[in-house]
Structures are given as C-alpha cells and as structure tokens.
Write an enzyme that holds these catalytic residues in place. Sequence first.
Site, mmCIF file in Angstrom:
data_model
loop_
_atom_site.group_PDB
_atom_site.id
_atom_site.type_symbol
_atom_site.label_atom_id
_atom_site.label_comp_id
_atom_site.label_asym_id
_atom_site.label_seq_id
_atom_site.Cartn_x
_atom_site.Cartn_y
_atom_site.Cartn_z
ATOM 1 N N ASN B 354 0.876 -1.329 -0.070
ATOM 2 C CA ASN B 354 0.060 -0.004 0.100
ATOM 3 C C ASN B 354 0.914 1.286 0.158
ATOM 4 O OD1 ASN B 354 -2.544 1.695 0.036
ATOM 5 N ND2 ASN B 354 -3.613 -0.367 0.838
ATOM 6 N N HIS B 356 2.491 3.194 2.064
ATOM 7 C CA HIS B 356 3.708 3.289 2.699
ATOM 8 C C HIS B 356 4.902 2.436 1.857
ATOM 9 C CE1 HIS B 356 7.030 2.801 6.004
ATOM 10 N NE2 HIS B 356 6.523 3.905 5.997
ATOM 11 N N CYS B 357 4.467 1.258 1.186
ATOM 12 C CA CYS B 357 5.109 0.528 0.446
ATOM 13 C C CYS B 357 5.686 0.952 -0.602
ATOM 14 C CB CYS B 357 4.591 -0.763 0.312
ATOM 15 S SG CYS B 357 3.783 -1.660 1.469
ATOM 16 N N ILE B 358 5.078 1.965 -1.266
ATOM 17 C CA ILE B 358 5.383 2.719 -2.562
ATOM 18 C C ILE B 358 6.176 3.942 -2.528
ATOM 19 C CG2 ILE B 358 3.567 1.287 -3.793
ATOM 20 C CD1 ILE B 358 2.008 3.990 -4.167
#
Lengths: 387, 387
Positions: B354, B356-358
């Site tokens: 999501n 934060h991951c990108i």
Amino acid sequence: MRIIKDSTPSADGFRMPAEYEKHEGCIMIFPERSDSWQYGGYAARKAFVKVAEAIAGSEKVTVCASGRQYDNARSMLSERIRVVEMSSNDAWARDYCPTFVKNDRGEIRGIDWGFNAWGGLFDGLYFPWDQDNQMARKLCDLMNQDVYDKRDFILEGGSIHVDGQGTCLVTESCLLSKGRNPELDRVEIEKILCDYLNVSKILWLPSGIYGDETNEHVDNICAFTAPGEVVLAWTEDVTDVQYDMSKACLEYLESATDAKGRSIRVHKLPLPKPVTMTAQECDGLDACWGEATRTPGERLAASYVNFYIANHSIVMPGFGDPSDEKAKMILSDLFPNREVIQIYARDILIGGGNIHCITQQIPTSGRDMEWVKAPKEAHPLVQSRSD
Amino acid sequence: MRIIKDSTPSADGFRMPAEYEKHEGCIMIFPERSDSWQYGGYAARKAFVKVAEAIAGSEKVTVCASGRQYDNARSMLSERIRVVEMSSNDAWARDYCPTFVKNDRGEIRGIDWGFNAWGGLFDGLYFPWDQDNQMARKLCDLMNQDVYDKRDFILEGGSIHVDGQGTCLVTESCLLSKGRNPELDRVEIEKILCDYLNVSKILWLPSGIYGDETNEHVDNICAFTAPGEVVLAWTEDVTDVQYDMSKACLEYLESATDAKGRSIRVHKLPLPKPVTMTAQECDGLDACWGEATRTPGERLAASYVNFYIANHSIVMPGFGDPSDEKAKMILSDLFPNREVIQIYARDILIGGGNIHCITQQIPTSGRDMEWVKAPKEAHPLVQSRSD
C-alpha cells in the site's frame, strides 16, 4: 520542470554562454551502439572514460548510461563521476543534450531542440532517434531546470558555437541542409538562433570538414577560443580536397566582423594527415539500415578543432600524427591558463565525431560574470582573455 | 558517490530519522509489471499518481520510471514532480530505495541493503530482482550522496520502523524468515540493525497482517506516530484469523519499553472488512513463474497502517469500507498538524502493498533537529509531538 512554449530565452533575458565561460559541469553518454563503435564498443568506452576523467579534474561530470551498460559504466568510471541511467540511441551528448542558457541572476534553463539523427529520413544516420530526442528534456527534469520547447526546429549542439558576446558560428552545409528544416530559409533560421541563443550576428562558414557526416558541423572545423578569436582547421596541402573548403572559410572569416564589430583573428590549427578506416576496423562494425556504416579506406573527419574547453583544461584529440604536438602547442598558447590534455581519439573518431561531440557543458549557476572579465592574474587556473 | 564498506552509520555518527521528522522529499516508482498490476497497470498508475500528487503538496517528489514508461509518467504527473529514468523489476520504493541516515551536521548518506524479492529462491515473489537491487545505489549516485554497502544483509525498508530516538520496530515473521538471512540469528540481526540504523533497542512484534506476502512487514501492522506512540492494526472480530495476531502484538507492546525506557502507548487502528480478489481482477494479472499470482476470493493484506507521513500531510489508504472514516479520524487526532488525505487504494493493494510500501522519504539535509523539538505552535503545519 516547467516546459516553456510561449517565450524565448532572448525575450526572458537568457543567453548561451561561451564554452570558455565557467562551467558547473559536463554531460557525457556511455557508448554501446554496435554499428557506431567497433567490436562492441570496448575500445570506445575506454576512450570515453579517459575523456570523462580528464574533464572531471576541472568540473563535475555526469555520464548517462543505458540500463544495459549502467553497471559497466559505474565500474569503469571513478567515484567522482556521477553515473545516471538514461536511454539513448547513441552517445553524442553535444548534439542532443540540452543547450544551456543563463540570465544575469545566474539562473539556468535548457533548450530542447528537435533532433533527427543529422537529417531524418532524408540523410539521417540511423533510425529511430526517439531516445536521443528525449534526452534534453529528461536531463532538464533530472537537474530541476526549466526547459524551452523548441522541438519544432531541428538543431544539434555541434552545429553552433557562440562567443558569449552576441556572435554565433554555423556552417551553411549543415544549417541549410535539406534533412533538417527545409521549410525555413536562412533569414528565418537566423531569427530562431538569435531568439534562442540571444545573439545578434550569425557567421555562416560555407562548409566544414570533408566527409563529416553531420553535414559538416562547425565544431569540427572552427571554434571560438576567446571573443574575436577562432581556431580554424587548416591544411597547407593544396591537393587535399579539404584545402579549398578551409580556404573558403578563412576568406569568409577574414572579411567578417562579429556582433561587436570586431574583425576576427583566425588561428590556423593544422589537420592531421588523412585518417582512414582499416578493413579490420570495418569488420568490427554491425550494419545499419542493411548497409555497412564504414568501408575500408574511408577517410574519417579527423580534426584537432574538436576539443572541449573545461574549466581548467583543454581536452583535445590526438591521432598518433606528427601534427599532434604542434596542434597541442597552438592550443596551449591560445589557452595559457589551462592545461592541454591530449587523448588518443581514433576510437572516438571511428564513431563519427570527436571529443567536443561527446561532451556538453553546463554553465555555472549564480552570478559569476565577473569571472569572464577578470584579468589573467586574478585566477591562475582560469582563462580570461578578452580583446 | 563514495561506497562505504569499512564503516557503519553508527560508527560515523549517522542515524535513521523517524518518518515524522522533516523530509527533503519522497521517492516513488512508476508501476508497470503485468503480473503485479491488473490489466497492464492502468488503474495502478492512476492511483500512484494520486499518491504522488498528494505528497507533492508537502515535499519534492521524484518518480522513477523505466524507459518504456518514461513518457507516460511524464505526461501523467504534474510539472512539480520530477521524473527520472530508472529500471526496476517492480514499484516498491519503500523496500529497495535507500534507507537514509543523517548526522548532527545534517549530512545525508544512504544505506544499500541487499534485496531478494522478499525471500529469494526460498519464498521470494518474483525472479529476477537485479534491477530492484541496483536502485538504492543508483539513487545515491543520482543524488550525490555517499552510500553504505550492506548488500550482504537482506532487508526491505518496509520491514523496519524507527522512532528517531533509538528504537526500531520489526516483526519476527519477516526478519527471522528463512528466505532472507538464514545464517544469522536474532542477536546478530539486532547488532546489524543497531549498527546501521543507530538504534539501541529492537522491538520484535511476533507477526504482521495475515496473508501479507512480504512475510508480514511491520509497516502494514504497526507504525510510530510519535516517540513512545504507535498505531496498531486491530480487529474486534475474535473469529478473524487476524485477531490473535494483532492481540499478540498488542500484548507484546504493552509489556515493552522503548530505547528511552518509556512504555509504549498503543492506538488501535481498525482494520477494514476483509478485502478479497474478484475473478475479474484475477483475469487481468499475467502469470509469474508459471503460476497465477492471485486467485479469486484471496484475501489481501488491507490495513490503514500502511500510510505515509509527509511534511504537512498523512497520505493514507481507503478501501470503500465503513471503517475508512474512523481510521481517518484516528490519524487526524494523532497528527493534529497534518492534513489527512485518504486515497482509494484497492488498485495499489492488489499489487501486494500500500501507500507506505510505494514511498520512501528523504530526510532534509542541514541542521533542523530543533524542528523535532519545537512546540506545536512554532509551525502550524508541522507535527511536533514529543513526550
């Protein structure tokens, strides 16, 4: 990055500085194209690395490498050189990296000219050229600099030289070629150059170096070394096809004045003896458009004029020719505050150009105009000739 | 770019700042992988663009795009966002862009951890991962920052959270997984984290979010919102497999203290109702390693904890769930000086992560430590909680 479509550098108070003004750095591209660089480009990459390292002694160098060559570039270049991934069709930074302009506040912007591989479908040298044509804008984006969109006008950086004081040198053979802007006449082209480079006088040399497949870029035959002074590639051999070409340029320059009304002092720079392709070299080149790109015995457009003016050095080609030393001495005299570094450049020349063609300077940002006017004594490492 | 092999950030006086400290900017990657992003990534790219534009309201955003997608990225993103060409295997900036550390003089360096696609040949998610693994170093080179070479230790940015004051949060399920550093035990891993992040206490949550294919990264279940305070993904549904997982984390946190000896205040953030793949979505995903990457009915690891803390905003996911609003209100209360921007993120979640991951933040260079300590009134747009 703002893309400026509705104004020109001239209207906005920006001008193209001369190459002998102070640089922030230099952009190069790592070579790999197998129909340009013999035997997979191994020798060319070594020569490019030598050029990059020589320039990096004076200013920051950024080398653009494709995803395929990134690791290799990073390992061949020292850590003081920045390597960024960027696709291109070949390695001619001069011709498709941005032309930079600067205003009195020291702000920098780029110009994104159109690029069509030196003549497009008329007499261009390869197809496609889309990745080359993207580079100017990509670099401005990378550098957070606004860029003028002038892609509707085909121009390579190697086809212009400016003195920083209102004069631009070009060749008729290139700028009036049918493969670039055939819908524009000389007057219309002059207006675009004046608007975008912020110059007021265009000097039109009739031609360049014999066999120069760029339609004879000016940067291979003639370059400003100071305001009012140029070097011109020259041969004393009246039987050489180049003799009449250089002579016509000399006569033009001797009768011309620059934007400031000065006559132009021409320093003759000898040409090396004709440099020709060997059969062995030709065997190491892939075909392009179904044809060999070079033939054995073909004369290459070798010229010492194709040098780069770095902040503290002149990086110039050598050809293993008896004139190498003489040409180096002439440039040493003309740039007394810069070290002249000569690099054996046959492996660059085979690709179709030379050291100036594979480099593009970035002017310093900030107000450093006084640098150009300073007396020689003010900064021992800096060129400060003025008339 | 200098590659530092013989020292550690801790030995050199560098530490990893918390995400709520001031940023220079944020790095993202443009998505295109057809086995990660349904139907060629068109919907994912639109969602990524919304995230990038939301963050760009607070800080400089650089989006890395492949040569294939460069033009498209440039045209979809506004001119305030920088687009640079860079190859990658997928689009998880958090996991393979550099972890940045900073010293008291405000100098920034990167850490280049090893990356093996969340488990390598043991339980990794795709092959190869070479371009992802190159990105940290490429970005440090691009940004002229020195970089610590720690490629011999496999770590993703999403598997760590720090409070900026000596504490690091991780999950056992991820950091002790067999696909990363099976030769290292917990003590040895703690030492590396302490040396490289400059922390003195590691908090080991037992697990993350059910079905999280990263071996349950901490950044999907628990995040620092201030020193001594975290949000924890939570469900009240005792029949949900996630209930026991979140409860074990809660019990661990309630019994733990941080590096400063504080107990930890845990704010429960509700989970959305289970989000599952539709058959239509599965039909739009290419196979990977000869297998479907998702199956109809598969539960995705949806969690509101996967938000990004920008300078002036919180950019958080929404799922079209009744809890969207409640989760937004909780984060608004926890970050009273930041605007909470909620973006519908199903098209990011399908890829396996999501917001934060990108994203990966770049701390400000220069001395701005006082910013963290300043009272709330000092800068109305800036988060300045402290205990």
